[in-house]
Every structure is written in structure tokens, then in C-alpha cells.
Scaffold this motif. Structure first.
Motif, PDB file in Angstrom:
ATOM      1  N   ILE A  51       0.851  -1.194   0.000  1.00 17.16           N
ATOM      2  CA  ILE A  51       0.000   0.000   0.000  1.00 17.16           C
ATOM      3  C   ILE A  51       0.884   1.241   0.000  1.00 17.16           C
ATOM      4  N   ASP A  52       0.617   2.145  -0.920  1.00 18.19           N
ATOM      5  CA  ASP A  52       1.345   3.417  -1.015  1.00 18.19           C
ATOM      6  C   ASP A  52       1.178   4.189   0.291  1.00 18.19           C
ATOM      7  N   GLU A  53       2.256   4.801   0.753  1.00 20.15           N
ATOM      8  CA  GLU A  53       2.200   5.523   2.023  1.00 20.15           C
ATOM      9  C   GLU A  53       1.272   6.735   1.964  1.00 20.15           C
ATOM     10  N   LYS A  54       0.904   7.191   0.766  1.00 20.35           N
ATOM     11  CA  LYS A  54      -0.030   8.315   0.631  1.00 20.35           C
ATOM     12  C   LYS A  54      -1.482   7.857   0.518  1.00 20.35           C
ATOM     13  N   ALA A  55      -1.710   6.571   0.385  1.00 19.97           N
ATOM     14  CA  ALA A  55      -3.067   6.054   0.202  1.00 19.97           C
ATOM     15  C   ALA A  55      -3.852   6.110   1.511  1.00 19.97           C
ATOM     16  N   SER A  56      -5.103   6.515   1.414  1.00 20.52           N
ATOM     17  CA  SER A  56      -5.946   6.580   2.615  1.00 20.52           C
ATOM     18  C   SER A  56      -6.180   5.191   3.208  1.00 20.52           C
ATOM     19  N   MET A  57      -6.044   4.165   2.398  1.00 18.96           N
ATOM     20  CA  MET A  57      -6.252   2.791   2.863  1.00 18.96           C
ATOM     21  C   MET A  57      -5.197   2.362   3.888  1.00 18.96           C
ATOM     22  N   LEU A  58      -4.039   2.968   3.860  1.00 14.88           N
ATOM     23  CA  LEU A  58      -2.943   2.575   4.750  1.00 14.88           C
ATOM     24  C   LEU A  58      -3.358   2.670   6.219  1.00 14.88           C
ATOM     25  N   ALA A  59      -3.883   3.788   6.636  1.00 15.26           N
ATOM     26  CA  ALA A  59      -4.289   3.978   8.035  1.00 15.26           C
ATOM     27  C   ALA A  59      -5.422   3.027   8.413  1.00 15.26           C
ATOM     28  N   LYS A  60      -6.271   2.720   7.457  1.00 19.82           N
ATOM     29  CA  LYS A  60      -7.414   1.851   7.736  1.00 19.82           C
ATOM     30  C   LYS A  60      -6.980   0.410   7.982  1.00 19.82           C
ATOM     31  N   VAL A  61      -6.054  -0.091   7.172  1.00 15.09           N
ATOM     32  CA  VAL A  61      -5.552  -1.456   7.381  1.00 15.09           C
ATOM     33  C   VAL A  61      -4.766  -1.521   8.693  1.00 15.09           C
ATOM     34  N   ARG A  62      -3.969  -0.502   8.950  1.00 17.51           N
ATOM     35  CA  ARG A  62      -3.225  -0.468  10.220  1.00 17.51           C
ATOM     36  C   ARG A  62      -4.175  -0.495  11.412  1.00 17.51           C
ATOM     37  N   ALA A  63      -5.225   0.314  11.373  1.00 17.84           N
ATOM     38  CA  ALA A  63      -6.165   0.399  12.498  1.00 17.84           C
ATOM     39  C   ALA A  63      -6.978  -0.886  12.662  1.00 17.84           C
ATOM     40  N   ALA A  64      -7.431  -1.457  11.544  1.00 22.59           N
ATOM     41  CA  ALA A  64      -8.256  -2.671  11.604  1.00 22.59           C
ATOM     42  C   ALA A  64      -7.426  -3.904  11.942  1.00 22.59           C
ATOM     43  N   ASN A  65      -6.153  -3.885  11.559  1.00 20.05           N
ATOM     44  CA  ASN A  65      -5.235  -5.005  11.769  1.00 20.05           C
ATOM     45  C   ASN A  65      -5.681  -6.275  11.034  1.00 20.05           C
ATOM     46  N   ASN A  66      -6.444  -6.088   9.953  1.00 20.63           N
ATOM     47  CA  ASN A  66      -6.845  -7.218   9.116  1.00 20.63           C
ATOM     48  C   ASN A  66      -7.243  -6.691   7.740  1.00 20.63           C
ATOM     49  N   PHE A  67      -7.339  -7.595   6.797  1.00 19.53           N
ATOM     50  CA  PHE A  67      -7.769  -7.235   5.448  1.00 19.53           C
ATOM     51  C   PHE A  67      -8.215  -8.489   4.720  1.00 19.53           C
TER      52      PHE A  67
END
Length: 159
Positions: A51-67
């Protein structure tokens, strides 16, 4: 020195599949298109997403701790474009539930993971996901080559 255009041009000759990564954050499903998905280990079963470090998805995967990963079929190009931000439509996407994870309806395969590890790598973060559930059906995959979508025409469905 390697310039961005040459880098993309050369690596665009590597054929990849197309997937949508999804997670739930603040009670909403979020997704992004990713063609940097690969298997890493059988024991334990691990996959990698990028995941690109600028992508909004990055914080979401980190917070959810799953995908979850939905591997797209050749009929799902529009969904890939939607989650890549290439379509400016306001259409809503209906998700299926797979073992508690949101996934793309009618995809070829689903992989549900908890985050095993995350590492910064250049301008991306690599997530290792420990596979908790998976499922697949037969069909033709959506593929990406030289910056364009393609479908395998000569592949026979097996399984």
C-alpha cells in the motif's frame, strides 16, 4: 539512475493479477485496487500486499489489523477501476460477507487475513497477512500488463 518512466515501463512487462483489498474501519467497508499481491509462506500461510504511504487505505488497514483480498474475474474491470479511483461515478458497491470479512461479490477467490507484520519499503508499506480463511471458484482472471487490463482468452477453466 533509474527514472520513474523506465521503471514503470520495464516492470509493466510483468503480468499480474488484479485484486481489491478491503477492510472495515469506523463501521464502513473501504477498498483499494492492488496488483502487488503475492504468496510468501505455507507455514504459516502468509501473503503480502503493498500500500502506497499516501493512500488513505494505509491507516485503515493499520487500524483494523486485518484485510481481505478479492481476486477479480475478467468481468470485474469496472470494479477494479472504481477502487483505483479511475471512475468518478457515485455508484455504490455491494459487498459479500466471507467469514466475517467484506469481499467483492463474484470474485474468483477470497483470502481473509489478520496482519502478521508491516514494513516500510520505499514509498510503500508491505503488509504480511496471515491467512485465516480462503475460497476459490473457477473462472478467468482479470490481469494487468503494460498499464492495461487484459483477460486470458486461451485458458481453460479447471476446478
Amino acid at each position: 539512475m533509474v527514472d520513474d518512466k523506465s521503471f514503470r515501463d520495464v516492470l509493466g512487462r510483468w503480468v499480474t493479477g488484479v485484486a481489491v483489498i478491503t477492510t472495515v474501519w469506523k463501521d464502513q467497508v473501504h477498498g483499494m485496487t492492488d496488483n502487488a499481491v503475492m504468496s510468501v509462506s505455507l507455514k504459516p500461510p502468509l501473503i503480502l500486499i503493498s500500500i502506497d504511504e499516501k493512500a488513505s487505505m494505509l491507516a485503515k488497514v493499520r487500524a483494523a489489523n486485518n484485510f481481505a483480498v478479492s481476486i477479480l474475474s475478467s468481468e470485474q474491470k469496472a470494479l477494479s477501476q472504481h477502487f483505483a479511483g479511475q471512475r468518478q461515478s457515485k455508484e455504490t458497491v455491494d459487498f459479500d460477507g466471507f467469514m466475517g470479512w467484506p469481499v467483492i461479490k463474484n470474485a474468483l477467490a477470497y483470502i481473509a487475513c489478520k496482519v502478521h507484520d508491516a514494513r516500510q519499503a520505499g514509498d510503500h508499506v508491505l503488509f504480511l497477512g496471515e491467512v485465516e480463511h480462503l475460497w476459490a471458484r473457477s473462472g478467468r482472471p482479470l490481469i494487468f500488463y503494460q498499464g492495461r487490463y487484459h483477460a486470458l482468452q486461451d485458458m481453460e477453466d479447471k476446478k
